[in-house]
Design a protein around this motif. Structure first.
Motif, PDB file in Angstrom:
ATOM      1  N   UNK A 169     -14.991  17.696 -41.187  1.00 14.66           N
ATOM      2  CA  UNK A 169     -13.547  17.495 -41.187  1.00 14.66           C
ATOM      3  C   UNK A 169     -12.987  17.481 -42.589  1.00 14.66           C
ATOM      4  N   UNK A 170     -11.747  17.931 -42.735  1.00 21.67           N
ATOM      5  CA  UNK A 170     -11.116  17.936 -44.051  1.00 21.67           C
ATOM      6  C   UNK A 170      -9.828  18.724 -44.046  1.00 21.67           C
ATOM      7  N   UNK A 171      -9.472  19.225 -45.214  1.00 24.35           N
ATOM      8  CA  UNK A 171      -8.239  19.997 -45.387  1.00 24.35           C
ATOM      9  C   UNK A 171      -8.603  21.456 -45.599  1.00 24.35           C
ATOM     10  N   UNK A 172      -8.008  22.334 -44.786  1.00 25.80           N
ATOM     11  CA  UNK A 172      -8.194  23.776 -44.934  1.00 25.80           C
ATOM     12  C   UNK A 172      -6.959  24.332 -45.628  1.00 25.80           C
ATOM     13  N   UNK A 173      -7.157  24.843 -46.817  1.00 25.23           N
ATOM     14  CA  UNK A 173      -6.066  25.391 -47.629  1.00 25.23           C
ATOM     15  C   UNK A 173      -6.077  26.912 -47.457  1.00 25.23           C
ATOM     16  N   UNK A 181     -21.980  14.596 -46.365  1.00 29.48           N
ATOM     17  CA  UNK A 181     -21.625  15.411 -47.532  1.00 29.48           C
ATOM     18  C   UNK A 181     -20.164  15.225 -47.909  1.00 29.48           C
ATOM     19  N   UNK A 182     -19.922  15.459 -49.179  1.00 33.62           N
ATOM     20  CA  UNK A 182     -18.580  15.684 -49.715  1.00 33.62           C
ATOM     21  C   UNK A 182     -18.634  17.043 -50.392  1.00 33.62           C
ATOM     22  N   UNK A 183     -17.703  17.947 -50.045  1.00 31.96           N
ATOM     23  CA  UNK A 183     -17.857  19.322 -50.510  1.00 31.96           C
ATOM     24  C   UNK A 183     -16.514  19.998 -50.762  1.00 31.96           C
ATOM     25  N   UNK A 208     -11.728  21.584 -48.374  1.00 35.23           N
ATOM     26  CA  UNK A 208     -12.155  20.375 -49.071  1.00 35.23           C
ATOM     27  C   UNK A 208     -12.300  19.256 -48.035  1.00 35.23           C
ATOM     28  N   UNK A 209     -13.466  18.722 -47.938  1.00 30.06           N
ATOM     29  CA  UNK A 209     -13.688  17.693 -46.923  1.00 30.06           C
ATOM     30  C   UNK A 209     -15.077  17.122 -46.982  1.00 30.06           C
TER      31      UNK A 209
END
Length: 258
Positions: free
Chosen positions: A96-100, A234-236, A250-251
């Motif tokens: 999960x995260x932000x898709x730019x 993970x952080x990626x 970024x997520x």
């Protein structure tokens, strides 16, 4: 009578030294001076032979130990890595995260939530059991990532759904002996885009499939929950290049490893 006593006394004095020498050491015969030197030499030679035999035995045992350690077959020492960490090296994580998404309107990006799932295979554990560096460093991800966009007016609008399917190997740089490290990753796959354009009450579907290049870096953790179960996270930051568009994700992710 006096003469007879004197003769007995003289005879006893002659036999006394021989009897005393014999009783001094019942096991060894009487040794003359030249025989004593020979026996001393034989004793020294025997001690040297015993010392040599002990040294030879020690060297032979050391050689056998070294040969067994260097042997590559099961007749020697087995690799202990599988016993120390008997996991399969497989993990499943939710992403999960932000898709730019690269903006078609000239802006830098259209930022939307990105969701997905990832399966990880630590193939270094299977193919490089004798090399600790490769065993811990190499893994690969099979990932599905999803994001959607919507724009327009009440009369004309467009809805776009993006699906990224990628396969990417990675190299992990561990922080010492800890279960954490920095990884670099590069791979590729396909990006499937499904767009629906609505004008009034009519909707037109437009589908497209493009190759995509995945690249990026991040931090990965694999702390143990038990002997055969690990927490993985993970952080990626990942780039997804599809045609002329360059999307960025970024997520993070979290899951379990077996």
């Amino acid at each position: 009578m006096n003469t007879w006593l004197k003769a007995c006394l003289a005879g006893s004095l002659l036999f006394t030294p021989a009897a005393f020498a014999q009783s001094a050491d019942d096991d060894d015969p009487y040794a003359y001076p030249d025989q004593e030197a020979e026996r001393a030499q034989e004793k020294a030679q025997k001690e040297d032979d015993d010392a040599y035999e002990r040294r030879r035995k020690l060297v032979d045992e050391t050689d056998e130990f070294r040969e067994a350690a260097e042997r590559e077959t099961d007749d020697g020492f087995r690799a202990m890595s599988r016993l120390d960490d008997p996991t399969l090296g497989v993990a499943v994580e939710l992403v999960g995260g932000v898709l730019m998404v690269d903006s078609a309107r000239g802006d830098f990006s259209d930022n939307k939530p990105g969701l997905g799932v990832r399966a990880t295979w630590e193939f270094g554990r299977n193919f490089f059991t004798e090399n600790d560096t490769l065993r811990e460093a190499l893994f690969a991800d099979l990932r599905w990532l999803y994001g959607s966009l919507s724009d327009g007016t009440e009369f004309i609008k467009g809805d776009t759904r993006l699906h990224y399917f990628t396969l990417a190997p990675a190299w992990l740089f561990r922080f010492g002996d800890s279960p954490f490290g920095l990884f670099l990753q590069a791979g590729g796959g396909l990006a499937y885009q499904n767009t629906g354009i609505t004008v009034g009450d009519d909707e037109t579907k437009v589908n497209g499939l493009k190759p995509v290049v995945q690249y990026g870096l991040g931090i990965r953790g694999r702390p143990a929950l038990s002997r055969t179960l690990h927490l993985t996270f993970r952080l990626e930051a990942m780039g997804l290049r599809r045609g002329y568009a360059n999307d960025i994700f970024i997520g993070g992710s979290a899951g379990v490893g077996f």
